[in-house]
Design a protein around this motif. Structure first.
Motif, PDB file in Angstrom:
ATOM      1  N   GLY A 384       1.174 -70.521 -15.261  1.00 40.68           N
ATOM      2  CA  GLY A 384       0.057 -70.122 -16.091  1.00 40.68           C
ATOM      3  C   GLY A 384      -1.050 -69.487 -15.281  1.00 40.68           C
ATOM      4  N   ASP A 385      -2.187 -69.259 -15.937  1.00 42.78           N
ATOM      5  CA  ASP A 385      -3.324 -68.644 -15.261  1.00 42.78           C
ATOM      6  C   ASP A 385      -4.391 -69.668 -14.915  1.00 42.78           C
ATOM      7  OD1 ASP A 385      -4.181 -69.199 -17.777  1.00 42.78           O
ATOM      8  OD2 ASP A 385      -4.777 -67.164 -18.304  1.00 42.78           O
ATOM      9  N   VAL A 386      -4.082 -70.957 -15.097  1.00 43.19           N
ATOM     10  CA  VAL A 386      -4.992 -72.034 -14.713  1.00 43.19           C
ATOM     11  C   VAL A 386      -4.244 -73.010 -13.817  1.00 43.19           C
ATOM     12  CG1 VAL A 386      -6.436 -73.926 -15.523  1.00 43.19           C
ATOM     13  CG2 VAL A 386      -6.291 -71.832 -16.889  1.00 43.19           C
ATOM     14  N   LEU A 387      -4.815 -73.274 -12.644  1.00 46.61           N
ATOM     15  CA  LEU A 387      -4.193 -74.223 -11.721  1.00 46.61           C
ATOM     16  C   LEU A 387      -4.628 -75.636 -12.076  1.00 46.61           C
ATOM     17  CD1 LEU A 387      -4.618 -72.342  -8.298  1.00 46.61           C
ATOM     18  CD2 LEU A 387      -2.713 -72.241  -9.935  1.00 46.61           C
ATOM     19  N   ARG A 388      -3.643 -76.526 -12.268  1.00 51.68           N
ATOM     20  CA  ARG A 388      -3.912 -77.896 -12.693  1.00 51.68           C
ATOM     21  C   ARG A 388      -3.492 -78.872 -11.594  1.00 51.68           C
ATOM     22  NH1 ARG A 388      -5.371 -77.103 -17.768  1.00 51.68           N
ATOM     23  NH2 ARG A 388      -4.524 -75.324 -18.917  1.00 51.68           N
ATOM     24  N   PRO A 389      -3.877 -80.134 -11.689  1.00 54.42           N
ATOM     25  CA  PRO A 389      -3.554 -81.099 -10.619  1.00 54.42           C
ATOM     26  C   PRO A 389      -2.080 -81.125 -10.254  1.00 54.42           C
ATOM     27  CG  PRO A 389      -5.138 -82.068 -12.128  1.00 54.42           C
ATOM     28  CD  PRO A 389      -4.722 -80.751 -12.735  1.00 54.42           C
ATOM     29  N   GLN A 390      -1.190 -80.985 -11.266  1.00 51.84           N
ATOM     30  CA  GLN A 390       0.243 -81.058 -10.981  1.00 51.84           C
ATOM     31  C   GLN A 390       0.754 -79.861 -10.179  1.00 51.84           C
ATOM     32  OE1 GLN A 390      -1.237 -81.215 -13.945  1.00 51.84           O
ATOM     33  NE2 GLN A 390      -0.160 -80.042 -15.549  1.00 51.84           N
ATOM     34  N   ASP A 391      -0.067 -78.820 -10.051  1.00 55.68           N
ATOM     35  CA  ASP A 391       0.336 -77.650  -9.257  1.00 55.68           C
ATOM     36  C   ASP A 391       0.156 -77.892  -7.758  1.00 55.68           C
ATOM     37  OD1 ASP A 391       1.052 -75.931 -11.424  1.00 55.68           O
ATOM     38  OD2 ASP A 391      -1.085 -75.642 -11.852  1.00 55.68           O
ATOM     39  N   PHE A 392      -0.452 -79.027  -7.398  1.00 56.43           N
ATOM     40  CA  PHE A 392      -0.716 -79.313  -5.995  1.00 56.43           C
ATOM     41  C   PHE A 392       0.017 -80.585  -5.599  1.00 56.43           C
ATOM     42  CE2 PHE A 392      -4.324 -77.018  -7.679  1.00 56.43           C
ATOM     43  CZ  PHE A 392      -4.500 -76.012  -6.745  1.00 56.43           C
ATOM     44  N   ALA A 393       0.980 -80.457  -4.679  1.00 52.12           N
ATOM     45  CA  ALA A 393       1.758 -81.611  -4.217  1.00 52.12           C
ATOM     46  C   ALA A 393       1.060 -82.202  -2.997  1.00 52.12           C
ATOM     47  CB  ALA A 393       3.180 -81.181  -3.874  1.00 52.12           C
ATOM     48  N   LEU A 394       0.018 -82.976  -3.266  1.00 54.89           N
ATOM     49  CA  LEU A 394      -0.765 -83.559  -2.186  1.00 54.89           C
ATOM     50  C   LEU A 394      -0.386 -85.011  -1.993  1.00 54.89           C
ATOM     51  CD1 LEU A 394      -4.281 -82.113  -3.082  1.00 54.89           C
ATOM     52  CD2 LEU A 394      -2.580 -81.181  -1.517  1.00 54.89           C
ATOM     53  N   SER A 395      -0.119 -85.386  -0.747  1.00 52.42           N
ATOM     54  CA  SER A 395       0.146 -86.787  -0.420  1.00 52.42           C
ATOM     55  C   SER A 395      -1.069 -87.332   0.302  1.00 52.42           C
ATOM     56  CB  SER A 395       1.383 -86.916   0.468  1.00 52.42           C
ATOM     57  OG  SER A 395       1.209 -86.160   1.659  1.00 52.42           O
TER      58      SER A 395
END
Length: 478
Positions: A384-395
């Motif tokens: 999509g055109d909005v980056l959401r928390p699930q788009d970032f695989a942060l540990s």
């Protein structure tokens, strides 16, 4: 046969024929011209490494004025042109006058074949070196015009950094940049260069952490042909190539003590001696150095020579880690989201408030570089055109996995001999997750954190090269 294009200009057909027969055995291409008025067209069509020009044209001419006039015309068209004049014995004084106007050399009639070949061979080398120097100058100007990447901040500590940049840049003082990997030391170095009196010259970035000890002198100081087994030609060192501009020495803290001594000598004497050479070469560089070593480690004489430290840090600038300027994370995230959307020809991308909260709460051990990679990966992979928390695989960077003796990661807090009852281990003490990709990612993350993102030390601990580690970091978004 030497590489080179020769132009012979003379109204005597016998001279043209003899010259062409002689020179075509020694050079790639020989062009003859019996009418000097054709010179401008010939110079417009191709580049000549050397021009053999008669000083008199037409019956009865002996003053040499015509030759001087055409010499002036040639030098106007191409100031780098190498012109060798043909003159009679009585015209030596006139030939000397011509050399004052830009001619390179002269030969007298009747000529000696060996003298003509030797003179033109030297002229061709001079012409080619002038061409290479001109190309290098143009390339340096292009490098100097490389758009400066913006330094995004709204943090008081970073404002202090940029204030020091503005104060130090117009001087030629040495600058030492301190800070963890990924804090933007190269960006700050380029900002200093762009605001300096050397901004129109080259900015040479030298990653000292990537240089092996055996290549240190050859890469930085250059070498002469035959200096060692693989030295098949002369090579200009990086320090000499940066002369007139700025030399950025990245990861200077990784230099071995004996190499620190060699670098100190160069900085003090402002000259280098290429490997295999007998004469030193003067260099004029403004030095900016950077290291991720903490200040207290630099103060240890067993780690870093204090006389070299004093030479480097006339001005010392300490860059804060991203976790200490968390307020800048939303600014940086929006900037990089827009940048990578344009780079990958995506529609405009925004970062949701929830994603900004997640990004701002993360400790970013890899600092701005890690954030940049995270945003780039999210822009590439998001649908999509909005980056959401699930788009970032942060540990969580605060959790450092324990390693088994074999090097496989164990779950945080788990026991090596516990059963697979939620501890992440099976009854044999092995990790329950045997996916090689995830194991490799965890091992790399562990090594990076262990060495505070010092790439050279982490790579050595992992048993891989720096280049291989960089590729794996890019692969796993670390």
């Amino acid at each position: 046969m030497a590489a080179g294009n020769i132009l012979i200009v003379d109204d005597d057909e016998d001279i043209l024929t003899a010259g062409k027969l002689l020179l075509k055995r020694h050079f790639d291409r020989v062009v003859t011209c019996n009418r000097p008025e054709h010179i401008p067209d010939l110079l417009a069509d191709r580049t000549f490494d050397a021009i053999l020009l008669d000083m008199n044209f037409g019956p009865g001419e002996s003053t040499g004025r015509q030759g001087l006039a055409w010499l002036d015309r040639i030098m106007t068209i191409d100031p780098r042109a190498v012109v060798v004049l043909i003159t009679a014995h009585g015209g030596v004084d006139m030939a000397v006058e011509a050399m004052k106007r830009g001619a390179t050399d002269f030969i007298t009639k009747p000529w000696q074949n060996e003298k003509v070949v030797a003179t033109l061979s030297a002229g061709v080398k001079l012409g080619q070196s002038r061409s290479e120097a001109d190309t290098l100058k143009k390339a340096n100007k292009v490098l100097a015009r490389t758009p400066e990447q913006p330094i995004i901040f709204d943090n008081p500590a970073m404002a202090g950094v940029m204030d020091m940049v503005e104060r130090a840049a117009p001087t030629d003082a040495g600058v030492l940049l301190l800070g963890e990997n990924g804090t933007g030391k190269e960006l700050v170095a380029r900002a200093i260069h762009a605001r300096s009196l050397r901004a129109g010259s080259v900015f040479m970035n030298v990653d000292l952490g990537a240089l092996s000890e055996s290549l240190f002198e050859s890469e930085l100081f250059g070498h002469k042909k035959g200096a060692f087994t693989d030295a098949r030609e002369d090579r200009t060192g990086l320090i000499e190539a940066a002369s007139g501009g700025t030399l950025f020495l990245d990861e200077v803290g990784n230099l071995a003590p004996h190499l620190q001594a060699k670098l100190l000598t160069v900085l003090e004497q402002r000259q280098i001696t290429p490997v295999g050479a007998t004469r030193a070469v003067r260099v004029d560089v403004r030095v900016i150095a950077a290291t991720n070593l903490p200040r207290e480690r630099l103060a240890d004489e067993t780690v870093f020579r204090q006389d070299l430290l004093f030479r480097l840090n006339t001005v010392e600038i300490d860059l804060p880690p991203l976790r200490d300027r968390a307020g800048d994370i939303p600014l940086l995230s929006r900037h990089y989201a827009g940048f990578f959307a344009r780079k990958y020809q995506r529609p405009a991308v925004t970062v949701s408030a929830a994603a900004l909260d997640v990004l701002s709460a993360y400790a970013w051990p890899g600092n701005v570089r890690e954030l940049r990679h995270a945003i780039e990966r999210a822009v590439i992979l998001s649908s999509g055109d909005v980056l959401r928390p699930q788009d970032f695989a942060l540990s969580s960077p605060s959790v450092t996995p324990k390693l088994t003796p074999a090097g496989a990661p164990a779950a945080p807090g788990g026991d090596m001999d516990s059963a697979a009852d939620g501890t992440g281990q099976d009854g044999a003490g092995l990790p329950a997750d045997l996916n090689l990709g995830r194991l490799e990612k965890t091992a790399i993350a562990t090594a990076l954190r262990k060495h505070r993102y010092n790439i050279s030390h982490a790579a050595k601990d992992l048993g891989v090269t720096r280049a291989a580690l960089y590729r794996r970091m890019e692969k796993y978004g670390l």
